[in-house]
Design a protein around this motif. Structure first.
Motif, PDB file in Angstrom:
ATOM      1  N   PHE A   1      12.456   2.041  -6.506  1.00 60.87           N
ATOM      2  CA  PHE A   1      11.929   1.703  -7.832  1.00 60.87           C
ATOM      3  C   PHE A   1      10.560   2.346  -8.042  1.00 60.87           C
ATOM      4  O   PHE A   1      10.288   2.935  -9.089  1.00 60.87           O
ATOM      5  N   HIS A   2       9.696   2.202  -7.037  1.00 66.05           N
ATOM      6  CA  HIS A   2       8.315   2.674  -7.181  1.00 66.05           C
ATOM      7  C   HIS A   2       8.258   4.178  -7.414  1.00 66.05           C
ATOM      8  O   HIS A   2       7.588   4.648  -8.342  1.00 66.05           O
ATOM      9  N   TYR A   3       8.958   4.938  -6.581  1.00 65.20           N
ATOM     10  CA  TYR A   3       8.842   6.396  -6.641  1.00 65.20           C
ATOM     11  C   TYR A   3       9.730   7.018  -7.716  1.00 65.20           C
ATOM     12  O   TYR A   3       9.497   8.163  -8.110  1.00 65.20           O
ATOM     13  N   ALA A   4      10.725   6.284  -8.209  1.00 62.46           N
ATOM     14  CA  ALA A   4      11.502   6.779  -9.343  1.00 62.46           C
ATOM     15  C   ALA A   4      10.636   6.834 -10.596  1.00 62.46           C
ATOM     16  O   ALA A   4      10.796   7.695 -11.458  1.00 62.46           O
ATOM     17  N   GLY A   5       9.691   5.908 -10.705  1.00 61.65           N
ATOM     18  CA  GLY A   5       8.796   5.857 -11.845  1.00 61.65           C
ATOM     19  C   GLY A   5       9.409   5.144 -13.037  1.00 61.65           C
ATOM     20  O   GLY A   5      10.634   5.051 -13.174  1.00 61.65           O
TER      21      GLY A   5
ATOM     22  N   ASP B   1       0.859  -1.179   0.000  1.00 64.29           N
ATOM     23  CA  ASP B   1       0.000   0.000   0.000  1.00 64.29           C
ATOM     24  C   ASP B   1       0.901   1.236   0.000  1.00 64.29           C
ATOM     25  O   ASP B   1       1.166   1.840   1.041  1.00 64.29           O
ATOM     26  N   TRP B   2       1.382   1.612  -1.176  1.00 64.85           N
ATOM     27  CA  TRP B   2       2.339   2.720  -1.263  1.00 64.85           C
ATOM     28  C   TRP B   2       1.654   4.042  -0.955  1.00 64.85           C
ATOM     29  O   TRP B   2       0.595   4.339  -1.515  1.00 64.85           O
ATOM     30  N   PRO B   3       2.246   4.889  -0.121  1.00 64.71           N
ATOM     31  CA  PRO B   3       1.735   6.255   0.040  1.00 64.71           C
ATOM     32  C   PRO B   3       1.825   7.020  -1.277  1.00 64.71           C
ATOM     33  O   PRO B   3       2.569   6.641  -2.186  1.00 64.71           O
ATOM     34  N   GLU B   4       1.090   8.109  -1.361  1.00 63.46           N
ATOM     35  CA  GLU B   4       1.051   8.855  -2.609  1.00 63.46           C
ATOM     36  C   GLU B   4       2.391   9.515  -2.934  1.00 63.46           C
ATOM     37  O   GLU B   4       2.733   9.689  -4.108  1.00 63.46           O
ATOM     38  N   THR B   5       3.119   9.918  -1.904  1.00 61.86           N
ATOM     39  CA  THR B   5       4.403  10.572  -2.120  1.00 61.86           C
ATOM     40  C   THR B   5       5.504   9.822  -1.382  1.00 61.86           C
ATOM     41  O   THR B   5       5.246   9.071  -0.433  1.00 61.86           O
ATOM     42  N   PHE B   6       6.733  10.034  -1.819  1.00 63.39           N
ATOM     43  CA  PHE B   6       7.892   9.393  -1.210  1.00 63.39           C
ATOM     44  C   PHE B   6       7.906   9.684   0.289  1.00 63.39           C
ATOM     45  O   PHE B   6       7.911  10.844   0.701  1.00 63.39           O
ATOM     46  N   PRO B   7       7.907   8.641   1.138  1.00 64.09           N
ATOM     47  CA  PRO B   7       7.688   8.850   2.567  1.00 64.09           C
ATOM     48  C   PRO B   7       8.913   9.261   3.370  1.00 64.09           C
ATOM     49  O   PRO B   7       8.784   9.672   4.520  1.00 64.09           O
ATOM     50  N   PHE B   8      10.105   9.145   2.797  1.00 61.54           N
ATOM     51  CA  PHE B   8      11.310   9.393   3.574  1.00 61.54           C
ATOM     52  C   PHE B   8      11.713  10.859   3.521  1.00 61.54           C
ATOM     53  O   PHE B   8      11.451  11.568   2.551  1.00 61.54           O
ATOM     54  N   LYS B   9      12.381  11.273   4.577  1.00 62.72           N
ATOM     55  CA  LYS B   9      12.834  12.652   4.722  1.00 62.72           C
ATOM     56  C   LYS B   9      14.343  12.733   4.555  1.00 62.72           C
ATOM     57  O   LYS B   9      15.047  11.731   4.580  1.00 62.72           O
ATOM     58  N   GLU B  10      14.830  13.960   4.442  1.00 65.40           N
ATOM     59  CA  GLU B  10      16.264  14.171   4.255  1.00 65.40           C
ATOM     60  C   GLU B  10      17.075  13.519   5.369  1.00 65.40           C
ATOM     61  O   GLU B  10      18.142  12.939   5.120  1.00 65.40           O
ATOM     62  N   GLU B  11      16.579  13.569   6.599  1.00 65.13           N
ATOM     63  CA  GLU B  11      17.320  13.001   7.727  1.00 65.13           C
ATOM     64  C   GLU B  11      17.480  11.491   7.617  1.00 65.13           C
ATOM     65  O   GLU B  11      18.416  10.913   8.177  1.00 65.13           O
ATOM     66  N   ASP B  12      16.603  10.835   6.884  1.00 62.75           N
ATOM     67  CA  ASP B  12      16.706   9.382   6.716  1.00 62.75           C
ATOM     68  C   ASP B  12      17.928   8.981   5.889  1.00 62.75           C
ATOM     69  O   ASP B  12      18.341   7.815   5.919  1.00 62.75           O
ATOM     70  N   PHE B  13      18.484   9.928   5.154  1.00 66.69           N
ATOM     71  CA  PHE B  13      19.628   9.634   4.297  1.00 66.69           C
ATOM     72  C   PHE B  13      20.920  10.252   4.824  1.00 66.69           C
ATOM     73  O   PHE B  13      21.934  10.280   4.130  1.00 66.69           O
ATOM     74  N   GLN B  14      20.891  10.679   6.059  1.00 66.19           N
ATOM     75  CA  GLN B  14      22.105  11.145   6.711  1.00 66.19           C
ATOM     76  C   GLN B  14      22.904   9.948   7.212  1.00 66.19           C
ATOM     77  O   GLN B  14      22.374   8.869   7.427  1.00 66.19           O
TER      78      GLN B  14
END
Length: 317
Positions: free
Chosen positions: A282-286, A101-114
């Protein structure tokens, strides 16, 4: 409240404490004793709203405390790669991308990639490391998997990109194609890789733009390095651009990493969560088919686990 808001609201369970020295950025394996709930037990929006709150907190050198919440594949009941040894039920990693059940927008924030260590990656990888980062059974399982999914050796016109490459790509022995490009961080390692026909040194965290024409490659591989990408959506959009229609992207990973260089959302979650995270790229890259996960772990609980999340570029309309 919106899906995305729900996604980030749930706090994690109390975290166990593990002690580690981080002075030399050791290649670490998560503790198999943690035995926590897996991604397969909850839908995507519940999983990530919990996992996104788990954070890495490291103290100083000499008794640094490492707080994390990490599932281990040893508790996942992963299948053997050999078909005859396959378990009746798929592992949680394989279930992680079923009917998401993918959310409509990418769920991760900038801090998740720190990362704990935000120093230059070029400096970190400056010295060559002629070692392997997964054990021999895991390497053998990945090589067997590649032997089944890669184009047959010496197929005319085939081009492959081995992204985040090193001195070894783990392709089948003697594997050859007209063009196999290695992209990595250390030139000495890339020079040593016998399967490559050419190589490029590039830091994808600085420049995620891939220096290739559109529709250039039939296959892209990435071995135990997707967890270091700090701009994964940009990289995956580029992967889609350079893949030929129907081209295959294979992201393989284990539970091993340079902990201080892996992104926060990775170090604070478990193996099935990782499949969901890579699937979300993959999903949010389209432009990709629905991603799928396979568990090719050769000896669950006794050697390094091995997983692959893959997808194909959608055919052109």
């Amino acid at each position: 409240m919106s899906k995305t808001a729900n996604f980030l609201s749930l706090r994690s369970n109390p975290l166990p404490q593990i002690f580690s020295s981080t002075g030399n950025s050791p290649f670490l394996r998560a503790s198999s004793a943690l035995n926590l709930p897996t991604a397969a037990s909850k839908p995507f929006h519940r999983l990530i709203r919990a996992s996104s709150r788990r954070r890495l907190v490291l103290g100083g050198f000499g008794g640094a405390s490492l707080w994390m919440n990490n599932n281990m594949s040893g508790n996942f009941g992963g299948k053997s790669f050999i078909a005859s040894a396959r378990q009746t039920n798929p592992s949680p990693v394989e279930q992680a991308l079923n009917k998401v059940d993918w959310p409509e927008t990418f769920p991760f924030k900038e801090e998740d990639f720190q990362r704990f260590d935000e120093s230059s990656d070029s400096t970190f990888y400056e010295a060559p490391r002629f070692v392997t980062h997964i054990d021999d059974p895991a390497i053998a399982a990945l090589t067997r998997y590649y032997s089944k999914v890669l184009p047959q050796s010496d197929t005319p016109g085939v081009s492959i990109l081995d992204m985040c490459s090193s001195w070894v790509s783990h392709y089948p022995p003697g594997y050859r194609q007209e063009r196999i490009v290695g992209m990595g961080m250390n030139e000495e390692e890339l020079k040593r890789n016998p399967v490559l026909t050419e190589y490029i040194v590039q830091d994808l965290n600085v420049n995620p733009k891939l220096p290739f024409e559109d529709n250039s490659f039939q296959v892209i591989t990435n071995v135990v390095s997707v967890d270091y990408l700090t701009k994964p959506l940009k990289v995956f959009k580029e992967m889609n651009r350079i893949l030929k229609p129907g081209g295959l992207a294979l992201m393989s990973f284990s539970n091993r990493c340079f902990f201080t260089k892996a992104i926060s959302i990775w170090t604070s979650t478990g193996d099935a969560d990782h499949a969901l995270i890579v699937g979300s790229y993959f999903h949010y890259a389209g432009g990709f088919e629905a991603p799928q996960a396979v568990d090719i772990s050769p000896n669950p609980g006794r050697s390094d686990p091995m997983y692959v999340v893959y997808s194909r570029k959608l055919p052109m309309a």
